[in-house]
Design an enzyme around this catalytic site. Sequence first.
Site, PDB file in Angstrom:
ATOM      1  N   GLU A   1      66.434  51.475  31.912  1.00  0.00           N
ATOM      2  CA  GLU A   1      67.098  50.249  32.372  1.00  0.00           C
ATOM      3  C   GLU A   1      68.126  49.761  31.352  1.00  0.00           C
ATOM      4  O   GLU A   1      69.227  49.360  31.710  1.00  0.00           O
ATOM      5  CB  GLU A   1      66.075  49.148  32.660  1.00  0.00           C
ATOM      6  CG  GLU A   1      66.732  47.894  33.202  1.00  0.00           C
ATOM      7  CD  GLU A   1      65.866  47.132  34.179  1.00  0.00           C
ATOM      8  OE1 GLU A   1      66.128  45.945  34.360  1.00  0.00           O
ATOM      9  OE2 GLU A   1      64.946  47.719  34.768  1.00  0.00           O
TER      10      GLU A   1
ATOM     11  N   ASP B   1      72.174  49.465  32.248  1.00  0.00           N
ATOM     12  CA  ASP B   1      72.932  48.209  32.114  1.00  0.00           C
ATOM     13  C   ASP B   1      74.222  48.435  31.339  1.00  0.00           C
ATOM     14  O   ASP B   1      75.311  48.052  31.770  1.00  0.00           O
ATOM     15  CB  ASP B   1      72.101  47.156  31.369  1.00  0.00           C
ATOM     16  CG  ASP B   1      71.026  46.528  32.231  1.00  0.00           C
ATOM     17  OD1 ASP B   1      71.068  46.706  33.451  1.00  0.00           O
ATOM     18  OD2 ASP B   1      70.138  45.859  31.666  1.00  0.00           O
TER      19      ASP B   1
ATOM     20  N   SER C   1      69.142  46.218  39.419  1.00  0.00           N
ATOM     21  CA  SER C   1      69.529  46.327  38.001  1.00  0.00           C
ATOM     22  C   SER C   1      70.774  47.196  37.845  1.00  0.00           C
ATOM     23  O   SER C   1      71.415  47.165  36.801  1.00  0.00           O
ATOM     24  CB  SER C   1      68.399  46.968  37.184  1.00  0.00           C
ATOM     25  OG  SER C   1      67.260  46.161  37.210  1.00  0.00           O
TER      26      SER C   1
ATOM     27  N   VAL D   1      78.990  43.705  54.598  1.00  0.00           N
ATOM     28  CA  VAL D   1      77.939  44.673  54.930  1.00  0.00           C
ATOM     29  C   VAL D   1      77.179  44.115  56.130  1.00  0.00           C
ATOM     30  O   VAL D   1      76.586  43.035  56.049  1.00  0.00           O
ATOM     31  CB  VAL D   1      76.984  44.887  53.731  1.00  0.00           C
ATOM     32  CG1 VAL D   1      75.884  45.886  54.090  1.00  0.00           C
ATOM     33  CG2 VAL D   1      77.767  45.360  52.514  1.00  0.00           C
TER      34      VAL D   1
END
Length: 563
Positions: A272, A276, A475, A518
């Site tokens: 993670e 990022d 994330s 969307v």
Amino acid sequence: MGLQACLLGLFALILSGKCSYSPEPDQRRTLPPGWVSLGRADPEEELSLTFALRQQNVERLSELVQAVSDPSSPQYGKYLTLENVADLVRPSPLTLHTVQKWLLAAGAQKCHSVITQDFLTCWLSIRQAELLLPGAEFHHYVGGPTETHVVRSPHPYQLPQALAPHVDFVGGLHRFPPTSSLRQHPEPQVTGTVGLHLGVTPSVIRKRYNLTSQDVGSGTSNNSQACAQFLEQYFHDSDLAQFMRLFGGNFAHQASVARVVGQQGRGRAGIEASLDVQYLMSAGANISTWVYSSPGRHEGQEPFLQWLMLLSNESALPHVHTVSYGDEEDSLSSAYIQRVNTELMKAAARGLTLLFASGDSGAGCWSVSGRHQFRPTFPASSPYVTTVGGTSFQEPFLITNEIVDYISGGGFSNVFPRPSYQEEAVTKFLSSSPHLPPSSYFNASGRAYPDVAALSDGYWVVSNRVPIPWVSGTSASTPVFGGILSLINEHRILSGRPPLGFLNPRLYQQHGAGLFDVTHGCHESCLDEEVEGQGFCSGPGWDPVTGWGTPNFPALLKTLLNP
């Protein structure tokens, strides 16, 4: 009983219990899955606790956020400095004096404040802390994927009643560090790969969102961006350099982070943390990037709280911050959630753009009095942040239109009422959506989120020198959207305009102009007979699954460049 009577004779006060109250009676104290107690902490062990002092003029701060963030306001873009904010919210002299006197009497050592003076972090022995906070009983715990060690109390704490007007809560007693909700799918089997992509990379992002090789930072402005990490994991510069060698060949970029705030541990890189940094720096390419890193913190500290305090202690900060952190609203005390919301308000007043991931559990689900309800997360539900949901490609291996990623977090807050800026959009959704869940599942009058979205499915990441495919979660979408906003800030700064600041009032006024709408797909929710695992569904315009949609860079730049 008067103020001095309650403050004098602290020990008698504790023993009698007549002058005490519980600041966080509604804070969840159950042990998160995967954590175990190692027993009572040694009474002589040192502990760091954070005292959130009562602020002044919070209503006025809210008015100023609206004024500097609304394009129709004459104050638009005239952001407050940290010093302006401090002058506004600084606790009263009585509050400062009362709390300091109380802590001094208890033997607190090495107390540190912040520029805004509304947080105080002090060191005490466990023995002193348990006397200071009757009811608290400190234990060691270990848990999480990296075997993190923390000190926490499984029992609620009390404060002297005389402190009720002065202290919001004490940090470092109950809340555990977050865990990652990132997923990694097994690699799909595909035959015949002509014209196909095998996972999301910076070139796929740039093609889908219409970024050319010229859409990068100039390197000449004072523009900067940041991501904040609260998991017990770190990124490695060598992974970032390898990622850019593999995937950054067709656009100018920076191959190292400009500044790390906090401590970077020396252990293995986390997926993670790597994700990022790599996608913030490839979407917001060639822009100076900071990383806020929590590893190395003391066992008593709450990483998210530490980050908020860092924001209140630094005058010059990056303009865009992306954060992949969230907790269920119902797991947090009212005192904590309201105070954190004020901290986010302080950032908005200063013109910081805070982007939070919407979460990876769809609408969420929990049982209340035997009935299922959707489960909103915070800070995604704060009215002072821009929340980012997630999408997938309609055709998984082609750069096509996007549909809902079923994990995309979204819904309606049970804590914060709907802010005025989204009144029209949310009312329209509620009155026109053909697939609305039963009203008993959600609070239709609450702050609705997310506000925007980006691809969240099937990313390539380099971690510990190894390229890893099919990493998914909001994330991923959050740093991508953040990087794109940083590119828009670059144009604004170079043309003499202020950075975007808190985006939502403008975003909703412009009805999502510059974004790909969307309109297909629903996210997940409660597996029961009534909703059968389906939460909200996307549709034309704003919806609580993908917000206003995903970025179309040239159109979004045109929409957000002026004034």
